[in-house]
Design a protein around this motif. Structure first.
Motif, PDB file in Angstrom:
ATOM      1  N   ASN A  67       1.152  -1.127   0.096  1.00 44.93           N
ATOM      2  CA  ASN A  67       0.254  -0.187  -0.209  1.00 44.93           C
ATOM      3  C   ASN A  67       1.033   1.130   0.107  1.00 44.93           C
ATOM      4  OD1 ASN A  67      -2.244  -1.807  -0.071  1.00 44.93           O
ATOM      5  ND2 ASN A  67      -1.963  -1.457   2.157  1.00 44.93           N
ATOM      6  N   ALA A  68       1.781   1.400  -0.868  1.00 45.72           N
ATOM      7  CA  ALA A  68       2.665   2.253  -1.200  1.00 45.72           C
ATOM      8  C   ALA A  68       2.060   3.193  -1.952  1.00 45.72           C
ATOM      9  CB  ALA A  68       4.082   2.195  -1.473  1.00 45.72           C
ATOM     10  N   PHE A  69       1.619   4.483  -2.286  1.00 44.50           N
ATOM     11  CA  PHE A  69       0.896   5.407  -3.391  1.00 44.50           C
ATOM     12  C   PHE A  69       1.147   6.635  -3.144  1.00 44.50           C
ATOM     13  CE2 PHE A  69      -2.339   4.237   0.180  1.00 44.50           C
ATOM     14  CZ  PHE A  69      -2.739   5.240   1.155  1.00 44.50           C
ATOM     15  N   PRO A  70       2.406   7.109  -3.479  1.00 38.43           N
ATOM     16  CA  PRO A  70       2.762   8.483  -3.548  1.00 38.43           C
ATOM     17  C   PRO A  70       2.578   8.761  -4.857  1.00 38.43           C
ATOM     18  CG  PRO A  70       4.623   6.900  -3.636  1.00 38.43           C
ATOM     19  CD  PRO A  70       3.816   6.215  -3.265  1.00 38.43           C
ATOM     20  N   SER A  71       2.442  10.194  -4.805  1.00 38.19           N
ATOM     21  CA  SER A  71       1.668  10.915  -6.012  1.00 38.19           C
ATOM     22  C   SER A  71       3.345  11.150  -6.897  1.00 38.19           C
ATOM     23  CB  SER A  71       1.765  12.339  -6.192  1.00 38.19           C
ATOM     24  OG  SER A  71       2.316  12.834  -5.430  1.00 38.19           O
ATOM     25  N   LEU A  72       3.319  11.314  -7.976  1.00 34.38           N
ATOM     26  CA  LEU A  72       4.446  11.579  -9.373  1.00 34.38           C
ATOM     27  C   LEU A  72       5.006  12.769  -8.585  1.00 34.38           C
ATOM     28  CD1 LEU A  72       3.249   9.783 -12.587  1.00 34.38           C
ATOM     29  CD2 LEU A  72       4.500   9.016 -11.219  1.00 34.38           C
ATOM     30  N   ALA A  73       4.333  13.597  -8.283  1.00 35.00           N
ATOM     31  CA  ALA A  73       5.306  14.543  -8.122  1.00 35.00           C
ATOM     32  C   ALA A  73       5.836  14.931  -6.290  1.00 35.00           C
ATOM     33  CB  ALA A  73       4.491  16.047  -7.390  1.00 35.00           C
ATOM     34  N   SER A 117      -1.021  -2.488  -5.855  1.00 34.13           N
ATOM     35  CA  SER A 117      -2.454  -2.513  -4.805  1.00 34.13           C
ATOM     36  C   SER A 117      -3.864  -3.001  -4.763  1.00 34.13           C
ATOM     37  CB  SER A 117      -1.641  -1.953  -3.373  1.00 34.13           C
ATOM     38  OG  SER A 117      -2.048  -0.463  -4.184  1.00 34.13           O
ATOM     39  N   ASP A 118      -3.826  -2.550  -3.897  1.00 29.74           N
ATOM     40  CA  ASP A 118      -5.766  -2.971  -3.920  1.00 29.74           C
ATOM     41  C   ASP A 118      -6.664  -1.364  -4.379  1.00 29.74           C
ATOM     42  OD1 ASP A 118      -8.424  -3.020  -2.969  1.00 29.74           O
ATOM     43  OD2 ASP A 118      -8.735  -4.010  -1.050  1.00 29.74           O
ATOM     44  N   PRO A 119      -6.685  -1.210  -4.763  1.00 30.32           N
ATOM     45  CA  PRO A 119      -7.120   0.224  -5.319  1.00 30.32           C
ATOM     46  C   PRO A 119      -8.104   1.076  -4.156  1.00 30.32           C
ATOM     47  CG  PRO A 119      -7.851  -1.868  -6.900  1.00 30.32           C
ATOM     48  CD  PRO A 119      -7.096  -2.117  -5.574  1.00 30.32           C
ATOM     49  N   ALA A 177      -9.753   4.871  -0.293  1.00 29.25           N
ATOM     50  CA  ALA A 177     -10.583   5.503   1.126  1.00 29.25           C
ATOM     51  C   ALA A 177      -9.322   6.451   1.785  1.00 29.25           C
ATOM     52  CB  ALA A 177     -10.190   3.715   1.868  1.00 29.25           C
ATOM     53  N   TYR A 178      -7.728   6.634   0.930  1.00 30.39           N
ATOM     54  CA  TYR A 178      -6.989   8.135   1.168  1.00 30.39           C
ATOM     55  C   TYR A 178      -7.662   8.826   0.599  1.00 30.39           C
ATOM     56  CZ  TYR A 178      -5.221   4.735   5.198  1.00 30.39           C
ATOM     57  OH  TYR A 178      -4.542   4.012   5.979  1.00 30.39           O
ATOM     58  N   VAL A 179      -7.479   8.373  -0.715  1.00 24.61           N
ATOM     59  CA  VAL A 179      -7.717   9.920  -1.830  1.00 24.61           C
ATOM     60  C   VAL A 179      -9.447   9.889  -2.654  1.00 24.61           C
ATOM     61  CG1 VAL A 179      -6.865  10.740  -3.949  1.00 24.61           C
ATOM     62  CG2 VAL A 179      -5.603   9.637  -2.155  1.00 24.61           C
ATOM     63  N   PRO A 212      -3.412   8.218  -7.144  1.00 19.49           N
ATOM     64  CA  PRO A 212      -2.762   7.570  -7.143  1.00 19.49           C
ATOM     65  C   PRO A 212      -2.537   6.165  -7.109  1.00 19.49           C
ATOM     66  CG  PRO A 212      -1.548   8.157  -5.694  1.00 19.49           C
ATOM     67  CD  PRO A 212      -3.192   9.189  -5.715  1.00 19.49           C
ATOM     68  N   ASN A 213      -1.438   6.030  -8.349  1.00 17.05           N
ATOM     69  CA  ASN A 213      -1.911   3.991  -8.567  1.00 17.05           C
ATOM     70  C   ASN A 213      -0.835   3.485  -7.024  1.00 17.05           C
ATOM     71  OD1 ASN A 213      -2.714   3.735 -11.213  1.00 17.05           O
ATOM     72  ND2 ASN A 213      -0.908   4.012 -12.228  1.00 17.05           N
ATOM     73  N   GLY A 214      -1.148   2.558  -6.182  1.00 10.78           N
ATOM     74  CA  GLY A 214      -1.012   1.746  -5.569  1.00 10.78           C
ATOM     75  C   GLY A 214      -0.152   0.632  -5.924  1.00 10.78           C
TER      76      GLY A 214
END
Length: 221
Positions: A42-48, A77-79, A84-86, A93-95
């Motif tokens: 569950n790592a989903f940092p943005s491209l920025a 990861s599980d979308p 749930a966070y975004v 972003p993609n996880g």
């Protein structure tokens, strides 16, 4: 942030070392590990955010993410967890889940390195020829000197020091006072005067102690 995921990305992630983009893959993987949980999921940092971490362009980051997926080092990861966070789908972003169970084999000692080199057909120089491992013996331990101590150059020996300063030249002795003025034996010539009044407020140079004094007539006394 997960210390376990970061440690895996730094030390054990099996990124091929012969790839030209190995450093870019490693730094992007490290950026993902900074947002993963202790299990690497569950790592989903943005491209920025990844661009700020890695100093790479977003295009290079997309290429690195696609390559990491091809190497089976990350997977989607599980979308629903990302949702749930975004909340906004257009900013979601993609996880990714990190394959922390995959590690590369590391060589921990020099003996394993020598065995691997022999198996691959490479010749290994003797241990005494490896740079930085041994140093030539010096002084009495060196065979080239025949057991003699190595010569030293001592810069502070008296014979090696240049002459510092010459002895100060002796000053020419003062001529003794003439006896007619009030000068003492150790007074300089400029202090040898004749007092013109009793109060010693007016004085003139002694003509005998100052032979270069020119009189009013233009002659020398």
């Amino acid at each position: 942030m997960s210390i376990e995921a970061i440690r895996w990305a730094l030390n054990a992630a099996p990124i091929p070392r012969d790839r030209r983009d190995a450093s870019s893959l490693a730094v992007v993987l490290l950026g993902l590990a900074n947002h993963a949980d202790p299990d690497g999921r569950n790592a989903f940092p943005s491209l920025a955010t990844l661009a700020r971490y890695t100093r790479l362009s977003e295009r290079s980051i997309r290429y690195a993410l696609r390559t990491l997926q091809e190497l089976d080092l990350i997977q989607g990861s599980d979308p629903d967890i990302v949702a749930a966070y975004v909340k906004r789908a257009d900013r979601r972003p993609n996880g990714y889940d990190l394959a922390v169970h995959r590690t590369e084999a590391t060589v921990d000692n020099a003996a394993d390195a020598v065995d691997n080199a022999h198996r691959e057909g490479h010749s290994v120089p003797p241990v005494d020829q490896h740079e930085g491992q041994t140093r030539p013996a010096r002084g009495a331990n060196n065979d080239a000197t025949g057991g003699k101590a190595c010569p030293r150059t001592v810069l502070n020996r008296p014979g090696n020091r240049p002459a510092r300063e010459r002895a100060p030249q002796a000053r020419s002795p003062l001529s003794p006072p003439c006896g007619q003025c009030d000068a003492r034996l150790d007074d300089p010539v400029s202090a040898r005067v004749l007092w013109l009044n009793a109060e010693r407020t007016q004085s003139a140079k002694c003509p005998r102690c100052h032979p270069s004094i020119v009189d009013a007539a233009g002659g020398r006394q």
